[in-house]
Design a protein around this motif. Structure first.
Motif, short mmCIF file in Angstrom:
data_model
loop_
_atom_site.label_atom_id
_atom_site.label_comp_id
_atom_site.label_asym_id
_atom_site.label_seq_id
_atom_site.Cartn_x
_atom_site.Cartn_y
_atom_site.Cartn_z
N ILE A 55 0.84 -1.21 0.00
CA ILE A 55 0.00 0.00 0.00
C ILE A 55 0.87 1.25 0.00
CG2 ILE A 55 -1.68 1.30 1.37
CD1 ILE A 55 -2.83 -1.37 2.31
N ASN A 56 1.91 1.27 0.83
CA ASN A 56 2.79 2.44 0.90
C ASN A 56 3.51 2.68 -0.43
OD1 ASN A 56 2.15 2.91 3.60
ND2 ASN A 56 3.78 1.56 4.34
N HIS A 57 3.92 1.59 -1.09
CA HIS A 57 4.59 1.74 -2.37
C HIS A 57 3.62 2.24 -3.45
CE1 HIS A 57 7.51 0.98 -5.53
NE2 HIS A 57 6.58 0.30 -6.20
N ARG A 58 2.39 1.76 -3.39
CA ARG A 58 1.39 2.13 -4.42
C ARG A 58 0.89 3.55 -4.23
NH1 ARG A 58 -1.39 3.82 -7.57
NH2 ARG A 58 -3.03 2.87 -8.87
N PHE A 59 0.69 3.99 -2.99
CA PHE A 59 0.07 5.31 -2.75
C PHE A 59 1.02 6.26 -2.04
CE2 PHE A 59 -3.36 2.13 -2.72
CZ PHE A 59 -4.18 2.63 -3.75
N ALA A 60 2.31 6.12 -2.24
CA ALA A 60 3.28 6.99 -1.56
C ALA A 60 3.08 8.46 -1.91
CB ALA A 60 4.70 6.56 -1.90
N GLY A 61 2.87 8.76 -3.20
CA GLY A 61 2.71 10.15 -3.61
C GLY A 61 1.46 10.77 -3.02
N GLN A 62 0.34 10.05 -3.07
CA GLN A 62 -0.91 10.59 -2.53
C GLN A 62 -0.80 10.85 -1.03
OE1 GLN A 62 -0.51 8.20 -4.64
NE2 GLN A 62 -2.20 7.96 -6.12
N MET A 63 -0.14 9.93 -0.28
CA MET A 63 -0.03 10.14 1.17
C MET A 63 0.86 11.35 1.48
SD MET A 63 0.09 6.32 2.89
CE MET A 63 1.43 5.68 1.89
N THR A 64 1.91 11.56 0.70
CA THR A 64 2.78 12.72 0.91
C THR A 64 2.04 14.01 0.66
OG1 THR A 64 4.71 11.41 0.26
CG2 THR A 64 4.94 13.80 0.21
N ALA A 65 1.22 14.01 -0.40
CA ALA A 65 0.43 15.21 -0.71
C ALA A 65 -0.58 15.51 0.37
CB ALA A 65 -0.26 15.02 -2.06
N CYS A 97 -0.43 14.70 3.55
CA CYS A 97 0.24 15.13 4.79
C CYS A 97 0.84 16.53 4.66
CB CYS A 97 1.34 14.14 5.17
SG CYS A 97 0.71 12.53 5.70
N SER A 98 1.00 17.01 3.44
CA SER A 98 1.57 18.35 3.23
C SER A 98 0.53 19.45 3.36
CB SER A 98 2.23 18.42 1.85
OG SER A 98 3.26 17.45 1.73
N ARG A 99 -0.74 19.12 3.40
CA ARG A 99 -1.80 20.12 3.51
C ARG A 99 -1.78 20.78 4.88
NH1 ARG A 99 -6.85 18.33 0.05
NH2 ARG A 99 -7.82 19.78 1.52
N ARG A 107 -1.44 13.36 9.00
CA ARG A 107 -0.13 13.34 9.66
C ARG A 107 -0.19 12.57 10.98
NH1 ARG A 107 0.09 18.67 7.66
NH2 ARG A 107 -0.72 19.49 9.63
N TYR A 108 -1.33 12.65 11.69
CA TYR A 108 -1.47 11.94 12.97
C TYR A 108 -1.38 10.43 12.77
CZ TYR A 108 -3.57 10.19 17.29
OH TYR A 108 -3.83 9.50 18.44
N HIS A 109 -1.91 9.94 11.60
CA HIS A 109 -1.95 8.50 11.38
C HIS A 109 -0.79 7.97 10.55
CE1 HIS A 109 -6.21 9.24 12.48
NE2 HIS A 109 -6.13 8.00 12.98
N GLN A 113 18.06 8.46 7.81
CA GLN A 113 16.97 7.69 8.37
C GLN A 113 15.63 8.41 8.25
OE1 GLN A 113 17.88 6.50 12.34
NE2 GLN A 113 19.42 5.01 11.71
N ALA A 114 15.58 9.55 7.54
CA ALA A 114 14.31 10.26 7.39
C ALA A 114 13.35 9.42 6.55
CB ALA A 114 14.55 11.62 6.72
N ARG A 115 12.12 9.24 7.03
CA ARG A 115 11.12 8.43 6.35
C ARG A 115 9.87 9.26 6.11
NH1 ARG A 115 13.51 4.68 9.91
NH2 ARG A 115 12.13 5.35 11.59
N GLY A 116 9.22 9.04 4.96
CA GLY A 116 8.00 9.77 4.63
C GLY A 116 6.78 9.15 5.27
N PRO A 117 5.60 9.70 4.96
CA PRO A 117 4.36 9.14 5.50
C PRO A 117 4.16 7.70 5.03
CG PRO A 117 4.01 11.31 4.54
CD PRO A 117 5.37 10.89 4.13
N ARG A 118 3.60 6.89 5.91
CA ARG A 118 3.34 5.50 5.55
C ARG A 118 2.27 4.94 6.49
NH1 ARG A 118 8.59 2.19 7.85
NH2 ARG A 118 8.61 3.13 9.93
N LEU A 119 1.68 3.85 6.05
CA LEU A 119 0.63 3.18 6.81
C LEU A 119 1.24 1.98 7.53
CD1 LEU A 119 -2.44 2.83 7.48
CD2 LEU A 119 -2.56 1.34 5.46
N SER A 120 0.92 1.82 8.80
CA SER A 120 1.42 0.69 9.59
C SER A 120 0.23 -0.13 10.10
CB SER A 120 2.26 1.18 10.76
OG SER A 120 2.66 0.09 11.56
N LEU A 121 0.20 -1.39 9.73
CA LEU A 121 -0.87 -2.30 10.17
C LEU A 121 -0.35 -3.32 11.19
CD1 LEU A 121 -2.50 -3.02 6.69
CD2 LEU A 121 -3.23 -1.36 8.41
#
Length: 840
Positions: free
Chosen positions: A728-738, A740-742, A751-753, A776-784
């Protein structure tokens, strides 16, 4: 039937009669045997000893234990010594096991009355000092039979000395060494029946294999331990004299067994009789025994055998050269062995203290005294002291640093306190105050100075390397401090040290000298009063005989030992504070655990950095923590009394520990120094970590998704959820970054999630980690990963179960959970954003 009833009526062991009323196979049912001569006539096929031995060996396999003992009693009573002589070695080995440990015999070390009451009662009656087995010994003793005992099974130093053709110092071996005949296999000792029996009995404690860990046997309840106590009470009586040997036949005269030869004159008692000239075995002399020694020869033999077999496993010469037994001497005593030695020491103190006051006075030595009285005076200093000291030194230096050392400790403390086993102790009132050590015990303390001082230093060195937070270790420190804090004992030890350290014109050599002789003179004695000088000579002789003339004595009340005591006091204070902090954690931990806590449903990973102290307090609970604190508190007070430590010194120790809490309520780090690559542990810091006194705050600082799978997680489910979230993170990385930038509420909600707010607050401690921190800087991602936790799944199942009780189906329940979580997440988002505004 009449003859059978008469035979049963004459039976001497009622317990055996009730257990097994069977008749031996080789006795006729219509004849009563009244004498050994009639026995030989009635059984011509048993006139050869080999037939009797073969029959007994067959019965040992085919008959039950009780019937075998019953048959043996009849054989001992009815057969002459000539036939019994052939079965004696086999019977002794059959009872106590073989010397190589292959055969366990009757396994007396595991035989307990509570578990096997019938077998226990039969064995104890048969082996009792007044029982059938000892009657067999005396029957053979009267005929002056000898039995070969292999030298190869003797303790190491004795075996080495004899194999080098040097006669051991103990008179036990004099005139007994037999050279091998042509084609012989080795050296042997020619022992009389009593010596042969006691040798086997004593060595069975050493030669038999240790008990398996799965078998839990209380040593004080086993048959062997109780037999040792019975033999000591019989042959070393505290009241009366040694009972005479049993009669070999009903109504007949008691045999008069000859004492060991050569006899050691009683005038030599009371000293360490160590000759500097080695005596060759070929020069063994036969000395006619003093007729008076017939009274106690069995007592002397029993004590010498017990001491030689149980304590003489380390040579004094090697100890003096290495200041500890050499590594080649691989004998390692067991806890059971030490407990039996402690029983011996306690009885010897009671035996020696059973002398009447008029017998212990100096004037009593000038009058004729019985051999038993002289033996009581000489038992401990002549036979025990030297070998026990080397034995204890080895135990203090080689015993594992665990709670099993308590057995060695109690053995040592029992020897240090002969007043506990004096008859007058019963007349004292029992109160909470420690009893003052009477001045009459000063000679014992002075003549055993190293037992008090050097072994105390050895214990200090052990205590400084143990975890004093453990209740068992704290108890050992408390026990030693309590014994040495008895009123007047420290003063006696200090006086003994002064006697040893006072100057003399001539240093006494390790040679034979009778201190009680009124004719002792010498120029080096003239400057001081005779009594004091003689006491000084005794102390010096004691120290030099054990440590050698070149020894460097460290006074117990000198600056070096005082420094060790202050270190121990510091560690006791540390351990008390550590126990208190553990107790506080145990009290707080239940309040922080909630079965239906929101943290179970949180998307944040569970904290896996909890600390569990490396001691047994957590397992034993609050009561053990309280006991630990009590033991350490009293031990500290006793040490203060013994070494006269001031309250100011103890207060400075507490301040020097640096155990005050910082602003976060946590203890300081272990003792370190700052190096080029960061903090470096000092020896004190390593000790603090090993014993759980201080610790580093360790937390996982890598990728939370890649941390090791915990015990509360389902491994396969965690791996599957990781692959799903990675896709999911690989597929929607751009959308999640956008998202979280709002800057609006939706951006804050995402950003909270999808970010880790704690990542920026972590302080990387490793120098390598600092250099890699930028990568070690990491972008937004989903953790299940939270869905792979047993607690999360159990919480969800619990919610669905409760909902079903209210007739709410799975789909409506899921919608309610999602709605409830959205409301919770929105509230947390607003609180988080408001907190950031306040920080700005």
């Amino acid at each position: 039937m009449t003859t059978i009833r008469r035979w049963v009526a004459e039976w001497r062991l009622p317990a055996l009669r009730e257990a097994v009323p069977a008749i031996p196979q080789w006795f006729p049912k219509a004849t009563v045997i009244n004498s050994s001569r009639e026995t030989a006539m009635a059984f011509p096929h048993l006139q050869q000893p080999s037939f009797l031995l073969a029959s007994l060996k067959a019965d040992a396999i085919n008959k039950p234990f009780a019937q075998r003992c019953q048959d043996l009693v009849k054989v001992i009573e009815d057969f002459p010594a000539k036939e019994l002589h052939a079965i004696f070695p086999w019977l002794v080995e059959n009872i106590f096991g073989s010397l190589d440990g292959v055969l366990i015999g009757w396994n007396l070390r595991c035989l307990q009355g509570r578990v096997n009451p019938v077998e226990y009662g039969i064995a104890m009656e048969f082996l009792d000092p007044g029982g059938p087995m000892m009657k067999l010994v005396y029957k053979l003793q009267a005929e002056d039979y000898k039995f070969d005992f292999p030298v190869s099974y003797l303790p190491g130093p004795v075996k080495a000395s004899i194999q080098e053709r040097v006669l051991p110092d103990s008179p036990l071996y004099h005139n007994k060494v037999q050279f091998p005949t042509t084609g012989g296999l080795g050296l042997n000792l020619a022992l009389n029946p009593f010596e042969y029996y006691i040798f086997f009995f004593a060595l069975s404690l050493i030669t038999q294999k240790p008990l398996p860990v799965s078998i839990h046997v209380r040593t004080s309840d086993c048959a062997y331990f109780i037999l040792v106590d019975r033999y000591l009470s019989w042959f070393l009586p505290t009241e009366g004299s040694v009972p005479p040997p049993l009669s070999s036949s009903p109504g007949g005269p008691s045999p008069s067994p000859a004492p060991r030869t050569p006899a050691m004159p009683f005038a030599s008692y009371g000293l360490h009789h160590i000759s500097l000239l080695k005596r060759h075995i070929s020069h063994q002399t036969s000395v006619n025994a003093d007729p008076a020694s017939h009274e106690i020869w069995r007592s002397e033999t029993l004590l010498q055998v017990f001491v030689e077999m149980w304590l003489h496993h380390y040579s004094l010469e090697m100890y003096q050269k290495m200041q500890s037994p050499h590594a080649k001497e691989s004998f390692a005593p067991t806890e059971e062995h030490v407990l039996v030695v402690r029983l011996l020491l306690k009885h010897l103190h009671a035996f020696a203290n059973s002398l009447k006051p008029e017998q212990t006075s100096p004037s009593a030595h000038s009058h004729a005294t019985s051999p038993l009285e002289e033996f009581k005076r000489a038992a401990v200093p002549r036979f025990v002291q030297q070998k026990l000291y080397v034995f204890l030194q080895h135990c203090f230096g080689h015993w594992p640093l665990d709670a099993s050392f308590r057995a060695v400790l109690e053995m040592w403390l029992s020897y240090l306190q002969p007043w506990r086993y004096a008859p007058e102790k019963q007349a004292q009132s029992s109160d909470s105050q420690p009893r003052c050590v009477a001045e009459k015990w000063a000679p014992f303390v002075q003549e055993n100075l190293l037992m008090y001082t050097k072994l105390f230093v050895g214990f200090l060195n052990r205590a400084l390397r143990t975890d004093l937070v453990s209740p068992k270790n704290a108890l050992m420190v408390f026990r030693v401090a309590k014994v040495f804090a008895q009123p007047n004992l420290a003063e006696m030890i200090q006086k003994g040290e002064h006697l040893f350290l006072e100057p003399e014109l001539v240093i006494p050599h390790r040679q034979h000298r009778l201190f009680t002789a009124p004719t002792v003179t010498g120029s080096f004695l003239s400057p001081w009063p005779p009594a004091v000088t003689d006491a000084s000579f005794k102390v010096k002789s004691h120290v030099y005989s054990l440590e050698g003339q070149d020894c460097k004595y460290t006074p117990m009340f000198g600056p070096e030992v005082r420094t060790l005591v202050l270190r121990l006091a510091q560690l006791i204070t540390q351990a008390k504070q550590t126990a208190k902090s553990i107790s506080d954690q145990c009290v707080e931990s239940p309040a922080n655990r909630s079965f239906l806590s929101w943290s179970w449903l949180s998307f944040c990973p569970t904290d896996a950095n909890g600390y569990y102290p490396a001691n047994d307090l957590d397992e034993l609970g609050q009561d053990s923590i309280r006991k630990t604190d009590e033991y350490l508190e009293k031990a500290l007070e006793y040490l203060r009394q013994i070494f006269r430590l001031s309250e100011a010194q103890l207060a400075q120790l507490t301040l020097a520990l640096g155990t005050t809490q910082d602003e976060n309520g946590k203890k300081q780090l272990p003792d370190c120094i700052v190096g080029e690559d960061g903090l470096i542990l000092t020896p004190l810091g390593r000790y603090q970590i090993i014993n759980g006194l201080r610790r580093f705050e360790i937390e996982y600082q890598g990728d939370s998704e890649l941390q090791p799978i915990r015990s509360y997680e389902i491994a396969s489910l965690v791996r599957a959820l990781f692959r799903l979230s990675s896709a999911i993170n690989h597929r929607f990385a751009g959308q999640m970054t956008a998202l979280c930038s709002r800057d609006d509420f939706l951006g804050s909600f995402c950003r909270y999630h999808l970010t880790e707010p704690a990542l920026a607050d972590r302080h990387l401690l490793s120098p390598v980690g600092r250099r890699q921190a930028t990568s070690q800087a990491r972008g937004p991602r989903l953790s299940l990963r939270f869905l792979g936790s047993y607690r999360t799944l159990l919480s969800l199942l619990s919610v669905f179960f409760v909902a079903s009780l209210f007739c709410i189906g799975p789909l409506p329940c899921s919608l309610l959970l999602v709605l409830g979580y959205l409301l919770y997440a929105m509230a947390m988002t607003l609180l988080t954003e408001r907190g950031k505004l306040h920080q700005l």
